[in-house]
Design a protein around this motif. Structure first.
Motif, PDB file in Angstrom:
ATOM      1  N   ASN A 138       0.804  -1.212   0.000  1.00 26.63           N
ATOM      2  CA  ASN A 138       0.000   0.000   0.000  1.00 26.63           C
ATOM      3  C   ASN A 138       0.851   1.281   0.000  1.00 26.63           C
ATOM      4  OD1 ASN A 138      -2.700   1.197   0.301  1.00 26.63           O
ATOM      5  ND2 ASN A 138      -1.832   1.989   2.190  1.00 26.63           N
ATOM      6  N   PHE A 139       1.961   1.265   0.714  1.00 27.44           N
ATOM      7  CA  PHE A 139       2.879   2.412   0.782  1.00 27.44           C
ATOM      8  C   PHE A 139       3.366   2.737  -0.636  1.00 27.44           C
ATOM      9  CE2 PHE A 139       7.099   3.693   3.181  1.00 27.44           C
ATOM     10  CZ  PHE A 139       6.939   5.002   2.790  1.00 27.44           C
ATOM     11  N   THR A 140       3.832   1.712  -1.335  1.00 31.32           N
ATOM     12  CA  THR A 140       4.427   1.869  -2.661  1.00 31.32           C
ATOM     13  C   THR A 140       3.380   2.193  -3.718  1.00 31.32           C
ATOM     14  OG1 THR A 140       5.604  -0.085  -1.899  1.00 31.32           O
ATOM     15  CG2 THR A 140       6.224   0.812  -4.025  1.00 31.32           C
ATOM     16  N   PHE A 168       3.634   7.295   8.383  1.00 30.16           N
ATOM     17  CA  PHE A 168       2.995   6.313   9.264  1.00 30.16           C
ATOM     18  C   PHE A 168       1.622   6.036   8.672  1.00 30.16           C
ATOM     19  CE2 PHE A 168       0.265   6.261  13.330  1.00 30.16           C
ATOM     20  CZ  PHE A 168       0.173   4.874  13.339  1.00 30.16           C
ATOM     21  N   GLY A 169       1.526   4.877   8.020  1.00 31.26           N
ATOM     22  CA  GLY A 169       0.268   4.583   7.340  1.00 31.26           C
ATOM     23  C   GLY A 169      -0.162   3.165   7.569  1.00 31.26           C
ATOM     24  N   MET A 170      -1.298   2.828   6.993  1.00 25.04           N
ATOM     25  CA  MET A 170      -1.826   1.467   7.119  1.00 25.04           C
ATOM     26  C   MET A 170      -2.719   1.191   5.921  1.00 25.04           C
ATOM     27  SD  MET A 170      -3.979   2.671  10.408  1.00 25.04           S
ATOM     28  CE  MET A 170      -2.514   3.569  10.921  1.00 25.04           C
ATOM     29  N   ILE A 206       4.154  -9.041  14.841  1.00 23.53           N
ATOM     30  CA  ILE A 206       5.562  -8.673  14.823  1.00 23.53           C
ATOM     31  C   ILE A 206       5.782  -7.783  13.601  1.00 23.53           C
ATOM     32  CG2 ILE A 206       7.934  -9.533  14.667  1.00 23.53           C
ATOM     33  CD1 ILE A 206       6.863 -12.203  15.851  1.00 23.53           C
ATOM     34  N   ASN A 207       6.480  -6.666  13.806  1.00 20.34           N
ATOM     35  CA  ASN A 207       6.809  -5.775  12.696  1.00 20.34           C
ATOM     36  C   ASN A 207       8.304  -5.898  12.447  1.00 20.34           C
ATOM     37  OD1 ASN A 207       7.297  -3.684  10.903  1.00 20.34           O
ATOM     38  ND2 ASN A 207       5.775  -2.336  11.846  1.00 20.34           N
ATOM     39  N   ARG A 208       8.649  -6.757  11.487  1.00 17.37           N
ATOM     40  CA  ARG A 208      10.066  -7.038  11.222  1.00 17.37           C
ATOM     41  C   ARG A 208      10.529  -6.108  10.101  1.00 17.37           C
ATOM     42  NH1 ARG A 208      13.511 -10.111   8.069  1.00 17.37           N
ATOM     43  NH2 ARG A 208      15.130 -11.248   9.189  1.00 17.37           N
ATOM     44  N   GLY A 233       8.818   4.633   6.163  1.00 17.37           N
ATOM     45  CA  GLY A 233       7.630   4.235   6.909  1.00 17.37           C
ATOM     46  C   GLY A 233       7.509   2.727   6.978  1.00 17.37           C
ATOM     47  N   GLY A 234       6.378   2.277   7.493  1.00 13.57           N
ATOM     48  CA  GLY A 234       6.134   0.843   7.620  1.00 13.57           C
ATOM     49  C   GLY A 234       6.495   0.310   8.984  1.00 13.57           C
ATOM     50  N   ALA A 235       7.448   0.963   9.628  1.00  9.98           N
ATOM     51  CA  ALA A 235       7.860   0.602  10.983  1.00  9.98           C
ATOM     52  C   ALA A 235       8.499   1.833  11.594  1.00  9.98           C
ATOM     53  CB  ALA A 235       8.845  -0.560  10.960  1.00  9.98           C
ATOM     54  N   LYS A 236       8.646   1.813  12.912  1.00  8.35           N
ATOM     55  CA  LYS A 236       9.174   2.985  13.611  1.00  8.35           C
ATOM     56  C   LYS A 236      10.636   3.238  13.249  1.00  8.35           C
ATOM     57  CE  LYS A 236       9.246   6.228  16.853  1.00  8.35           C
ATOM     58  NZ  LYS A 236       8.859   6.224  18.263  1.00  8.35           N
ATOM     59  N   THR A 296       8.806  12.905  14.984  1.00  7.68           N
ATOM     60  CA  THR A 296       7.397  12.503  14.890  1.00  7.68           C
ATOM     61  C   THR A 296       7.158  11.659  13.641  1.00  7.68           C
ATOM     62  OG1 THR A 296       6.373  14.219  13.498  1.00  7.68           O
ATOM     63  CG2 THR A 296       6.835  14.819  15.793  1.00  7.68           C
ATOM     64  N   GLN A 297       6.010  10.995  13.626  1.00  7.85           N
ATOM     65  CA  GLN A 297       5.625  10.207  12.454  1.00  7.85           C
ATOM     66  C   GLN A 297       4.596  10.962  11.619  1.00  7.85           C
ATOM     67  OE1 GLN A 297       6.535   8.383  15.507  1.00  7.85           O
ATOM     68  NE2 GLN A 297       8.337   8.417  14.181  1.00  7.85           N
ATOM     69  N   GLY A 298       4.564  12.283  11.806  1.00  5.69           N
ATOM     70  CA  GLY A 298       3.751  13.103  10.920  1.00  5.69           C
ATOM     71  C   GLY A 298       2.333  13.322  11.399  1.00  5.69           C
TER      72      GLY A 298
HETATM   73  C1  OOB Z   1       2.040   0.294   6.151  1.00  3.69           C
HETATM   74  O1  OOB Z   1       0.885  -0.422   6.052  1.00  3.69           O
HETATM   75  P1  OOB Z   1       0.626  -1.868   6.684  1.00  3.69           P
HETATM   76  O2  OOB Z   1      -0.825  -2.118   6.493  1.00  3.69           O
HETATM   77  O3  OOB Z   1       1.599  -2.852   6.130  1.00  3.69           O
HETATM   78  O4  OOB Z   1       0.964  -1.780   8.220  1.00  3.69           O
HETATM   79  C2  OOB Z   1       0.354  -0.829   9.068  1.00  3.69           C
HETATM   80  C3  OOB Z   1       1.008  -0.848  10.423  1.00  3.69           C
HETATM   81  C4  OOB Z   1       0.578   0.291  11.322  1.00  3.69           C
HETATM   82  O5  OOB Z   1      -0.643   0.012  11.967  1.00  3.69           O
HETATM   83  C5  OOB Z   1       1.752   0.351  12.269  1.00  3.69           C
HETATM   84  O6  OOB Z   1       1.651  -0.685  13.218  1.00  3.69           O
HETATM   85  C6  OOB Z   1       2.928   0.075  11.390  1.00  3.69           C
HETATM   86  O7  OOB Z   1       2.423  -0.675  10.294  1.00  3.69           O
HETATM   87  N1  OOB Z   1       3.565   1.300  10.872  1.00  3.69           N
HETATM   88  C7  OOB Z   1       4.398   2.095  11.576  1.00  3.69           C
HETATM   89  C8  OOB Z   1       4.799   3.122  10.692  1.00  3.69           C
HETATM   90  N2  OOB Z   1       4.204   2.913   9.496  1.00  3.69           N
HETATM   91  C9  OOB Z   1       3.457   1.789   9.628  1.00  3.69           C
HETATM   92  N3  OOB Z   1       4.815   2.055  12.851  1.00  3.69           N
HETATM   93  C10 OOB Z   1       5.653   3.035  13.272  1.00  3.69           C
HETATM   94  N4  OOB Z   1       6.078   4.047  12.477  1.00  3.69           N
HETATM   95  C11 OOB Z   1       5.685   4.135  11.187  1.00  3.69           C
HETATM   96  N5  OOB Z   1       6.126   5.145  10.413  1.00  3.69           N
HETATM   97  O8  OOB Z   1       2.991  -0.093   6.797  1.00  3.69           O
HETATM   98  C12 OOB Z   1       2.049   1.593   5.429  1.00  3.69           C
HETATM   99  C13 OOB Z   1       0.987   1.952   4.606  1.00  3.69           C
HETATM  100  C14 OOB Z   1       1.002   3.160   3.923  1.00  3.69           C
HETATM  101  C15 OOB Z   1       2.085   4.006   4.076  1.00  3.69           C
HETATM  102  C16 OOB Z   1       3.140   3.663   4.891  1.00  3.69           C
HETATM  103  C17 OOB Z   1       3.128   2.454   5.575  1.00  3.69           C
END
Ligand code: OOB
Length: 550
Positions: free
Chosen positions: A251-253, A344-346, A447-449, A320-323, A366-368
Motif C-alpha cells: 500500500n505504501f508503494t 505512518f500509514g496502514m 511482529i513488525n520485522r 515508513g512501515g515501521a518505527k 514525529t511520524q507526521g
Molecule cells: C504500512 O501499512 P501496513 O498495512 O503494512 O501496516 C500498518 C502498520 C501500522 O498500523 C503500524 O503498526 C505500522 O504498520 N507502521 C508504523 C509506521 N508505518 C506503519 N509504525 C511506526 N512508524 C511508522 N512510520 O505499513 C504503510 C501503509 C502506507 C504508508 C506507509 C506504511
C-alpha cells in the motif's frame, strides 16, 4: 495466457460468500459518502479515469522505466488496453478477483490498470509470498486467477510462475503476463471501464494478524482521494522521478503517493528489482531519481553504503512501515543531503506524513500528521475513554479514506471497529497539540520485522505441526536494525533421543511454502516458558531475551 486448471466448482462456498459480500457491500454510510463528495474529497474518479487523464496530459513523457525499457504514457495506455483484451478473452470479468503476484516490473502497473479497465479487482500478494500464502489469499478472496510473471524477472529472482502454479488452489487459474504484453498493439476498439467510482477497486491484505490476513476493500473514490492528496503533500509533479524500491504491491508503494500518485501527476516511475544499494544507487544516478520510499532497515543500509557521497538527484526519502529511530532519522539530511519524510500509514486507510517544510525536530521526532483535515484521530485508554493530549493511548481513526469494515468477516469487524465506525489500529501513539503523531508501541499481537508484518499465531501453528515440538511461543524481540526480529521459543518433546536442531525447524517452515521474511531469526529450545502471575505464557517477558527462558 496459459490456463493451468479449469475446475471452478471447488471454490463455491468461499466464492459465494465473497461474491455476496461484494454485491451487498456498502463501503460507507450514505450520509458519510455524501459529505465526502460535498467536501470535494471524492470526485467520482476511477483508476481508469486517472490513467486516461494522465495519458491525455502527459502522453509522450516517460511513465514507467524497467531496465532498458521505457513506456511513455501512450505506451502505458496501449499496454494496459492490450492486456485487458487478453484477460477478457481469458474469461476475466467485472467483479472477479485476480491475485496479483508480481515483483517490481513494468508489467505490474500495466496489470493493475488492465484489471481496473475490466472492472476486475486486483488482490495484492507480495512477491515474497510463497505457495502457502498464495493459496490462502486466493481462497480467502475467492479469486478467479493468479496473475504472475511469465518471464524470469532477474537472474536471482524467484520462479513466480512455478510458485503460483503450485500455490493455486484447485479451480484457480494461473495467468501469465510477459514482456511481449508491453509491446502488443492497442486493440482496435476502445473499451469503457464498467467500474463505478464508489465500488471496491481492489483488495489489500491486512498485515499478519491473528486468524490470518483480512481483506481490505478500498473504493476508487476513497483511495484516489488519498493518492491525489499524497502527491500534493509530497510535492510530486511531472518532473519527479520515483524509484519503486519497496514491493510495488504494498500500500505504501502503491499510494503514499507511490506509483498511482506518480502517474496521477505525470511523473516517471523507475522499477527497482531489489532495494539494496548496489542495485538502487546506479538506477538513481542513471535516471535522476528525485524520490524514494524505504523501510527503516533499508534506510540504515543506504546510509551505511554512501560513505558521505551524495545521491545528488535525490530530494526526498520517505521512510515508513515501521518505527524509525530518532538517531537514524537525524543522519539523513547531513549524510544524504535530502529531506526525510516520515510516513505512518496502514493499508486500512489513515496515512500520516511529516511535511517537507516541517522544522527538522518535527521531521526527526514525529511520524507526521494525517493527510486530511477530515481524518479523525482519537487516542483512548483501555476502556475507550479519551486520554489527555500528549498521553499515550490506543489510536482509533475514521475518515474519508479509512475503511469501515473488512470484507466478509463480521466477527472480526465487531472487534476491529467501534460502534461509530472508528478503526482500531492496534497502535499505541501520542498526539501533540499540533496533531503530530508519535508511535510509541503496539497493542496488537503482531511482529513488525522492519516493516514486514508477521502473525506469531501463524508461525506457532505451523511449528506445532513438527514432531519434535511440544509447545512453541513466537515473539518479536528488539533489534537495532530491523526494529524487531522474530524469536521462536520451543519446548521440545521430552522423550526425544536426540536434541532437536533449529535449522531443521527453519527448513520445515520453508518446505511448507512460507515467505522467507516469516522464518524465525532465532529458535531457542527451552524447558518452560516464563509465565505471568495468572499462569499464562508471558510474551512480554519473552521479548526481553534475558528473562525469556525463565
Ligand atoms: C504500512 O501499512 P501496513 O498495512 O503494512 O501496516 C500498518 C502498520 C501500522 O498500523 C503500524 O503498526 C505500522 O504498520 N507502521 C508504523 C509506521 N508505518 C506503519 N509504525 C511506526 N512508524 C511508522 N512510520 O505499513 C504503510 C501503509 C502506507 C504508508 C506507509 C506504511
Amino acid at each position: 495466457l496459459r490456463v493451468v486448471d479449469e475446475a471452478w466448482t471447488d471454490l463455491r462456498p468461499a466464492s459465494l460468500r465473497v461474491e455476496h459480500a461484494l454485491r451487498t457491500f456498502r463501503a460507507y454510510p450514505d450520509d458519510v459518502a455524501a459529505a465526502h463528495r460535498a467536501r470535494g474529497h471524492w470526485i467520482g474518479q476511477t483508476f481508469t479515469d486517472l490513467l486516461d487523464a494522465a495519458v491525455e496530459r502527459f502522453g509522450s513523457r516517460p511513465a514507467v522505466i524497467d531496465g532498458d525499457r521505457v513506456l511513455d504514457y501512450h505506451g502505458l495506455d496501449r499496454a494496459v488496453r492490450a492486456l485487458a483484451e487478453r484477460l477478457a478473452d481469458d474469461g476475466i470479468r467485472r467483479g472477479d478477483r485476480v491475485v496479483l503476484f508480481l515483483p517490481n516490473v513494468a508489467e505490474h502497473p500495466v496489470a493493475v490498470f488492465a484489471l481496473a479497465l475490466l472492472g476486475a479487482l486486483p488482490v495484492f500478494a507480495l512477491p515474497a509470498h510463497r505457495e502457502r500464502e498464495l493459496a490462502d489469499i486466493a481462497t480467502r478472496s475467492a479469486a478467479r486467477a493468479i496473475l504472475t510473471l511469465g518471464r524470469p524477472a532477474d537472474a536471482a529472482d524467484a520462479d513466480y510462475a512455478g510458485i503460483a502454479g503450485r500455490g493455486a488452489p484447485a479451480g484457480v487459474r494461473v495467468l501469465l503476463v510477459a514482456s511481449a504484453d508491453l509491446d502488443a498493439p492497442a486493440p482496435a476498439s476502445r473499451r469503457e471501464s464498467p467500474a463505478r467510482p464508489d465500488a471496491v477497486a481492489f483488495l489489500q491484505l491486512s498485515g499478519g494478524t491473528t486468524g490470518g490476513p483480512k481483506l481490505i476493500p478500498r473504493t476508487h473514490d476513497d483511495y484516489l482521494y488519498s493518492v491525489r492528496e499524497s502527491a500534493a503533500i509530497c510535492g510530486l509533479d511531472e518532473h519527479s522521478v520515483m524509484l519503486v524500491a519497496l514491493p510495488a504491491s504494498h500500500n505504501f508503494t502503491m499510494s503514499s503517493p507511490g506509483i498511482l500518485g506518480a502517474i496521477a501527476v505525470g511523473a516517471c516511475v523507475v522499477m527497482c528489482p531489489a532495494p539494496s544499494p548496489d542495485i538502487a544507487f546506479p538506477l538513481i544516478e542513471r535516471h535522476g531519481v528525485t524520490t524514494v520510499a524505504l523501510v527503516p532497515p533499508l534506510l540504515i543500509a543506504w546510509l551505511d553504503a554512501t560513505h558521505g557521497e551524495r545521491l545528488r538527484s535525490l530530494r526526498t526519502i520517505q521512510v515508513g512501515g515501521a518505527k524509525l529511530s530518532e538517531a537514524v532519522a537525524r543522519r539523513v539530511r547531513p549524510e544524504l543531503g535530502c529531506t526525510l519524510q516520515q510516513v505512518f500509514g496502514m493499508a486500512e486507510g489513515l496515512v500520516n506524513y511529516t511535511r517537507l517544510d516541517d522544522d527538522e525536530e518535527t521531521i526527526v521526532t514525529t511520524q507526521g500528521r494525517p493527510i486530511s483535515a477530515d481524518d479523525e484521530v482519537r487516542v483512548v485508554d483501555d476502556h475507550d475513554q479519551p486520554v489527555p493530549t500528549g498521553t499515550p493511548g490506543h489510536l482509533l481513526t475514521r475518515g474519508p479514506y479509512t475503511i469501515r469494515a473488512y470484507l466478509a468477516d463480521d466477527a472480526v469487524n465487531r472487534s476491529a471497529f467501534t460502534a461509530d465506525g472508528f478503526y482500531r489500529t492496534g497502535d499505541l501513539v501520542s498526539v501533540d497539540d499540533r496533531g503530530y503523531i508519535r508511535v510509541v508501541g503496539r497493542a496488537k499481537d503482531q511482529i513488525n520485522r522492519g516493516g514486514e508484518k508477521v502473525a506469531p499465531e501463524e508461525l506457532e501453528n505451523l511449528l506445532l505441526g513438527h514432531p519434535v515440538v511440544h509447545d512453541v511461543s513466537v515473539v518479536g524481540v528488539p533489534d537495532d536494525t530491523l526494529g524487531e526480529r522474530i524469536a521462536a521459543y520451543v519446548i521440545p518433546r521430552r522423550d526425544l533421543e536426540q536434541a532437536p536442531r533449529a535449522i531443521e525447524l527453519r527448513r520445515f517452515l520453508a518446505d511448507r511454502g512460507v515467505a522467507r521474511f516469516k522464518l524465525p531469526d532465532t529458535i531457542e529450545f527451552v524447558a518452560a516458558f516464563p509465565t505471568t502471575g495468572v499462569g499464562k505464557v508471558s510474551k512480554v517477558r519473552q521479548r526481553t531475551p534475558e528473562s525469556a527462558a525463565r
